[in-house]
Design a protein around this motif. Structure first.
Motif, PDB file in Angstrom:
ATOM      1  N   ALA A 139       0.821  -1.214   0.000  1.00  0.00           N
ATOM      2  CA  ALA A 139       0.000   0.000   0.000  1.00  0.00           C
ATOM      3  C   ALA A 139       0.850   1.258   0.000  1.00  0.00           C
ATOM      4  O   ALA A 139       0.449   2.293  -0.544  1.00  0.00           O
ATOM      5  CB  ALA A 139      -0.933  -0.009   1.214  1.00  0.00           C
ATOM      6  N   GLY A 140       2.030   1.188   0.605  1.00  0.00           N
ATOM      7  CA  GLY A 140       2.906   2.347   0.625  1.00  0.00           C
ATOM      8  C   GLY A 140       3.377   2.730  -0.763  1.00  0.00           C
ATOM      9  O   GLY A 140       3.339   3.907  -1.149  1.00  0.00           O
ATOM     10  N   VAL A 152       0.382   6.961  -6.583  1.00  0.00           N
ATOM     11  CA  VAL A 152      -0.794   7.810  -6.792  1.00  0.00           C
ATOM     12  C   VAL A 152      -0.407   9.281  -6.662  1.00  0.00           C
ATOM     13  O   VAL A 152      -0.789  10.122  -7.487  1.00  0.00           O
ATOM     14  CB  VAL A 152      -1.909   7.451  -5.788  1.00  0.00           C
ATOM     15  N   ALA A 153       0.362   9.599  -5.620  1.00  0.00           N
ATOM     16  CA  ALA A 153       0.759  10.992  -5.400  1.00  0.00           C
ATOM     17  C   ALA A 153       1.611  11.515  -6.550  1.00  0.00           C
ATOM     18  O   ALA A 153       1.352  12.605  -7.097  1.00  0.00           O
ATOM     19  CB  ALA A 153       1.516  11.110  -4.086  1.00  0.00           C
ATOM     20  N   TYR A 160       0.709   2.318   4.333  1.00  0.00           N
ATOM     21  CA  TYR A 160       0.006   3.466   3.757  1.00  0.00           C
ATOM     22  C   TYR A 160       0.270   4.735   4.547  1.00  0.00           C
ATOM     23  O   TYR A 160       0.581   5.783   3.972  1.00  0.00           O
ATOM     24  CB  TYR A 160      -1.499   3.185   3.711  1.00  0.00           C
ATOM     25  N   VAL A 161       0.142   4.672   5.879  1.00  0.00           N
ATOM     26  CA  VAL A 161       0.297   5.867   6.703  1.00  0.00           C
ATOM     27  C   VAL A 161       1.696   6.454   6.544  1.00  0.00           C
ATOM     28  O   VAL A 161       1.867   7.675   6.429  1.00  0.00           O
ATOM     29  CB  VAL A 161      -0.005   5.575   8.181  1.00  0.00           C
ATOM     30  N   ALA A 167       3.635   6.272   3.992  1.00  0.00           N
ATOM     31  CA  ALA A 167       3.741   6.910   2.680  1.00  0.00           C
ATOM     32  C   ALA A 167       2.885   8.172   2.603  1.00  0.00           C
ATOM     33  O   ALA A 167       3.347   9.218   2.109  1.00  0.00           O
ATOM     34  CB  ALA A 167       3.316   5.934   1.589  1.00  0.00           C
ATOM     35  N   ALA A 168       1.653   8.088   3.089  1.00  0.00           N
ATOM     36  CA  ALA A 168       0.743   9.238   3.011  1.00  0.00           C
ATOM     37  C   ALA A 168       1.301  10.429   3.773  1.00  0.00           C
ATOM     38  O   ALA A 168       1.187  11.578   3.335  1.00  0.00           O
ATOM     39  CB  ALA A 168      -0.627   8.858   3.554  1.00  0.00           C
ATOM     40  N   SER A 169       1.919  10.167   4.916  1.00  0.00           N
ATOM     41  CA  SER A 169       2.483  11.247   5.719  1.00  0.00           C
ATOM     42  C   SER A 169       3.722  11.852   5.065  1.00  0.00           C
ATOM     43  O   SER A 169       4.037  13.025   5.290  1.00  0.00           O
ATOM     44  CB  SER A 169       2.828  10.729   7.115  1.00  0.00           C
ATOM     45  N   SER A 170       4.403  11.067   4.246  1.00  0.00           N
ATOM     46  CA  SER A 170       5.617  11.578   3.593  1.00  0.00           C
ATOM     47  C   SER A 170       5.298  12.384   2.341  1.00  0.00           C
ATOM     48  O   SER A 170       6.075  13.262   1.953  1.00  0.00           O
ATOM     49  CB  SER A 170       6.558  10.421   3.236  1.00  0.00           C
ATOM     50  N   VAL A 171       4.168  12.100   1.699  1.00  0.00           N
ATOM     51  CA  VAL A 171       3.834  12.799   0.452  1.00  0.00           C
ATOM     52  C   VAL A 171       2.728  13.829   0.631  1.00  0.00           C
ATOM     53  O   VAL A 171       2.430  14.582  -0.295  1.00  0.00           O
ATOM     54  CB  VAL A 171       3.408  11.806  -0.658  1.00  0.00           C
TER      55      VAL A 171
END
Length: 286
Positions: A209-210, A216-217, A248-249, A251-255
């Motif tokens: 998921a990451g 996606v980003a 996911y978290v 990755a989401a927090s990094s992008v």
């Protein structure tokens, strides 16, 4: 094209940190509607900072559906220090109606005089234009320009947009999607990066998921041609593993500026709910 940075807009705090999603299917179109007071208490217990609450859609009779419950969600959330962003599903066939219903979110007041902290249209539904892709694309442009003009420059608008990676599975359905205009008119870009759609019916299998979230980003930024504050939404909650949510978290927090899984109730009902929320809490920002 090398993306150019775009300055942040005041009001972005409403989209930062840990979010939770509630749709009309959670409290209106269901045999077991969730109670606003109980739901917002549960969100507070999970560390949620922003509630994303659906207000209506293009084919419903009211500008704000179930206004009494919507008011209860806002007041309950605010009592726990949780921000509330309203999300509306436009159809793009009647731009005036879509803008009217969007402004109804901006202008909504609860009995106690409280209001939404942000507005994020859900830009994905082609049904109103009979799946005419050209009409869909043109409608998005017209609606977005009119909405930005109506709210002015000081309101931070979110754009809930399709998953650009998943769109590659069926390019004809998304040809001409106005990514540049989305970047122009909205302050926070919110791709629906639901990696679970790639898993089919086997929800127990492990997926990266990451990597998917980062893809996606980067794909969305490339299509827009600019960098904007971003919140990649993960999901869907009842087809995720704990390890996926953890990946996911990170990755989401990094992008981007936060993390959230669609939806609150599906995560709550998951066998690994406690561990998933523990992972999501690492996205909390102050």
């Amino acid at each position: 094209m090398v993306p150019r940075p775009v300055p942040g807009t005041t009001g972005l705090i409403a989209y930062q940190g840990l979010g939770a999603w509630v749709s009309l299917y959670d409290f209106v179109f269901t045999k077991a509607p969730i109670d606003p007071a109980q739901a917002t208490q549960a969100m507070a217990n999970r560390g949620v900072q922003t509630l994303y609450l659906q207000t209506s859609r293009w084919n419903l009779p009211d500008d704000i559906t179930a206004a009494d419950q919507v008011a209860q969600f806002i007041e309950g959330a605010h009592n726990h220090g949780i921000r509330v962003v309203g999300w509306y599903l436009p159809g793009f066939a009647d731009v005036n109606l879509d803008v009217q219903r969007s402004m109804a979110v901006i202008n909504f007041r609860t009995p106690a005089g409280q209001h939404f902290d942000g507005l994020a249209p859900d830009i994905e539904d082609k049904n109103a234009v009979n799946h005419n892709v050209a009409a869909f694309d043109a409608g998005i442009v017209s609606y977005s320009r009119a909405l930005r003009a109506a709210v002015g420059p000081k309101v931070a608008l979110g754009a809930i947009v399709p998953d650009a990676v998943n769109n590659q599975r069926f390019p004809p359905g998304w040809v001409g999607f106005p990514w540049a205009e989305i970047a122009r008119d909205y302050d926070v870009i919110m791709p629906m990066g639901y990696w679970s759609v790639t898993k089919g019916s086997n929800c127990s299998q492990q997926y990266d998921a990451g990597a998917y979230t980062r893809n996606v980003a980067s794909t969305t930024i490339s299509l827009m041609g600019v960098t904007k504050p971003m919140l990649v939404v993960g999901g869907v909650g009842d087809c995720n593993t704990v390890a996926e949510v953890q990946s996911y978290v990170a990755a989401a927090s990094s992008v981007g500026i936060g993390a959230s899984i669609y939806s609150f109730e599906t995560v709550q009902r998951s066998a690994g709910a406690t561990a998933m929320w523990k992972a999501l809490q690492t996205a909390i920002r102050h």
